[in-house]
Design a protein around this motif. Structure first.
Motif, PDB file in Angstrom:
ATOM      1  N   SER A 209     -14.223   5.459   8.140  1.00 51.06           N
ATOM      2  CA  SER A 209     -15.162   4.346   8.116  1.00 51.06           C
ATOM      3  C   SER A 209     -14.427   3.057   8.460  1.00 51.06           C
ATOM      4  N   GLY A 210     -15.110   2.181   9.190  1.00 52.18           N
ATOM      5  CA  GLY A 210     -14.508   0.911   9.559  1.00 52.18           C
ATOM      6  C   GLY A 210     -14.471   0.742  11.062  1.00 52.18           C
ATOM      7  N   SER A 211     -14.069  -0.430  11.491  1.00 44.33           N
ATOM      8  CA  SER A 211     -14.036  -0.747  12.916  1.00 44.33           C
ATOM      9  C   SER A 211     -12.914   0.002  13.618  1.00 44.33           C
ATOM     10  N   LYS A 212     -13.017   0.086  14.941  1.00 42.40           N
ATOM     11  CA  LYS A 212     -11.969   0.742  15.711  1.00 42.40           C
ATOM     12  C   LYS A 212     -10.655  -0.025  15.613  1.00 42.40           C
ATOM     13  N   GLU A 213     -10.740  -1.354  15.458  1.00 44.03           N
ATOM     14  CA  GLU A 213      -9.519  -2.144  15.296  1.00 44.03           C
ATOM     15  C   GLU A 213      -8.821  -1.811  13.974  1.00 44.03           C
ATOM     16  N   TYR A 214      -9.620  -1.568  12.930  1.00 45.00           N
ATOM     17  CA  TYR A 214      -9.067  -1.196  11.620  1.00 45.00           C
ATOM     18  C   TYR A 214      -8.340   0.145  11.697  1.00 45.00           C
ATOM     19  N   ILE A 215      -8.974   1.126  12.332  1.00 45.99           N
ATOM     20  CA  ILE A 215      -8.360   2.448  12.455  1.00 45.99           C
ATOM     21  C   ILE A 215      -7.124   2.381  13.353  1.00 45.99           C
ATOM     22  N   ARG A 216      -7.210   1.623  14.445  1.00 40.85           N
ATOM     23  CA  ARG A 216      -6.061   1.496  15.338  1.00 40.85           C
ATOM     24  C   ARG A 216      -4.885   0.825  14.624  1.00 40.85           C
ATOM     25  N   GLU A 217      -5.166  -0.212  13.848  1.00 38.37           N
ATOM     26  CA  GLU A 217      -4.104  -0.913  13.125  1.00 38.37           C
ATOM     27  C   GLU A 217      -3.407   0.012  12.132  1.00 38.37           C
ATOM     28  N   LEU A 218      -4.178   0.878  11.472  1.00 43.78           N
ATOM     29  CA  LEU A 218      -3.589   1.828  10.536  1.00 43.78           C
ATOM     30  C   LEU A 218      -2.696   2.819  11.273  1.00 43.78           C
ATOM     31  N   ALA A 219      -3.156   3.306  12.428  1.00 36.95           N
ATOM     32  CA  ALA A 219      -2.334   4.214  13.232  1.00 36.95           C
ATOM     33  C   ALA A 219      -1.053   3.510  13.687  1.00 36.95           C
ATOM     34  N   GLU A 220      -1.183   2.268  14.103  1.00 33.30           N
ATOM     35  CA  GLU A 220      -0.035   1.487  14.558  1.00 33.30           C
ATOM     36  C   GLU A 220       1.002   1.319  13.445  1.00 33.30           C
ATOM     37  N   LYS A 221       0.557   0.974  12.242  1.00 27.84           N
ATOM     38  CA  LYS A 221       1.472   0.770  11.120  1.00 27.84           C
ATOM     39  C   LYS A 221       2.241   2.045  10.793  1.00 27.84           C
ATOM     40  N   ASN A 222       1.561   3.183  10.873  1.00 31.19           N
ATOM     41  CA  ASN A 222       2.225   4.446  10.548  1.00 31.19           C
ATOM     42  C   ASN A 222       3.222   4.854  11.622  1.00 31.19           C
ATOM     43  N   GLU A 223       2.895   4.609  12.889  1.00 32.49           N
ATOM     44  CA  GLU A 223       3.855   4.918  13.947  1.00 32.49           C
ATOM     45  C   GLU A 223       5.087   4.012  13.842  1.00 32.49           C
ATOM     46  N   MET A 224       4.879   2.764  13.473  1.00 30.07           N
ATOM     47  CA  MET A 224       5.997   1.836  13.346  1.00 30.07           C
ATOM     48  C   MET A 224       6.871   2.174  12.135  1.00 30.07           C
ATOM     49  N   SER A 225       6.229   2.572  11.040  1.00 31.25           N
ATOM     50  CA  SER A 225       6.966   2.890   9.804  1.00 31.25           C
ATOM     51  C   SER A 225       7.553   4.295   9.835  1.00 31.25           C
ATOM     52  N   GLY A 226       6.916   5.182  10.599  1.00 26.59           N
ATOM     53  CA  GLY A 226       7.348   6.572  10.648  1.00 26.59           C
ATOM     54  C   GLY A 226       6.549   7.422   9.684  1.00 26.59           C
ATOM     55  N   PHE A 227       6.162   8.587  10.147  1.00 28.67           N
ATOM     56  CA  PHE A 227       5.402   9.499   9.288  1.00 28.67           C
ATOM     57  C   PHE A 227       6.312  10.130   8.241  1.00 28.67           C
ATOM     58  N   ILE A 228       5.710  10.597   7.175  1.00 33.63           N
ATOM     59  CA  ILE A 228       6.415  11.443   6.223  1.00 33.63           C
ATOM     60  C   ILE A 228       6.348  12.860   6.770  1.00 33.63           C
TER      61      ILE A 228
END
Length: 231
Positions: A209-228
């Motif tokens: 749920s949420g805007s495409k910008e919200y989902i994209r930002e979450l994906a971006e943060k995880n790629e930058m931080s690195g997945f577990i």
């Protein structure tokens, strides 16, 4: 002896029968919101299974059968296929969905070698469920309000999801430099979004749920931080 008109009808019937056998089964494609919600019900996954044919009840009316035959004949004769093209992705466009593929699979793993979990989550979200498989991992995060975030990790050669495209337009973007496409769908005051990105070894799908910008930002943060990652 058959008349010319009877011979013509017989020939048409024979050709129609052949063409009808070549018409593929229709696969019903649900809305993006339904796609997101039904993921909550997935609780087991060993290998990606082939889609089951849609069950049909009753008989097609003759006019619809003839129309289907005519359309199939036209496609066979013209070779007409509508393609979807985006940076890093391609797909076959149908009236109510797109079947997506990733453009470059060379050198990618044959199976899931490491299962990737989100390292960055919105406040209140925790891991609810995950299922691992040879070619796909399915992970659900949930908050106390019942909202979900879904993460699916695909082996590239097995990536071919059916995605609703009714009132949905995909946009090219990037996730931490990786090629990506995303879209959102709003109805009755609710907005659901989905993003796909090619992260070198695997393709990821994130939705919620949420805007495409919200989902994209979450994906971006995880790629930058690195997945577990887990073996």
């Amino acid at each position: 002896m058959l008349s010319g008109e009877q011979l013509l009808k017989q020939a048409f019937s024979e050709v129609a029968a052949i063409k009808y056998e070549q018409v593929p089964e229709c696969r019903h494609i649900f809305s993006l919101r339904y796609r997101i919600r039904k993921n909550k019900l997935l609780r087991s996954l060993e290998r990606k299974s082939a889609p089951e044919p849609r069950a049909h009840t009753g008989r097609f009316r003759l006019k619809y059968l003839v129309l289907a035959i005519i359309m199939a004949c036209v496609l066979v004769l013209t070779g007409g296929v509508i393609m979807f093209w985006a940076d890093g992705f391609k797909g076959i466009v149908h009236s109510d969905h797109i079947r997506l593929y990733v453009s470059d699979i060379e050198g990618s793993p044959e199976t899931i070698e490491k299962c990737c979990f989100l390292s960055v989550l919105p406040e209140g979200f925790t891991l609810e469920h995950y299922t691992t498989g040879y070619s796909m991992n399915f992970i659900v995060y949930r908050n106390n309000e019942g909202e979900d975030i879904f993460l699916i990790q695909y082996v590239k050669k097995e990536f071919d999801p059916y995605v609703n495209n009714v009132d949905v337009e995909f946009t090219e973007t990037t996730v931490n430099g990786y090629k990506a496409i995303y879209a959102e769908h709003s109805k009755d005051g609710f907005t659901d979004s989905i993003i796909f990105w090619d992260s070198e070894d695997y393709v990821f799908e994130m939705s919620g749920s949420g805007s495409k910008e919200y989902i994209r930002e979450l994906a971006e943060k995880n790629e930058m931080s690195g997945f577990i990652e887990t073996e």
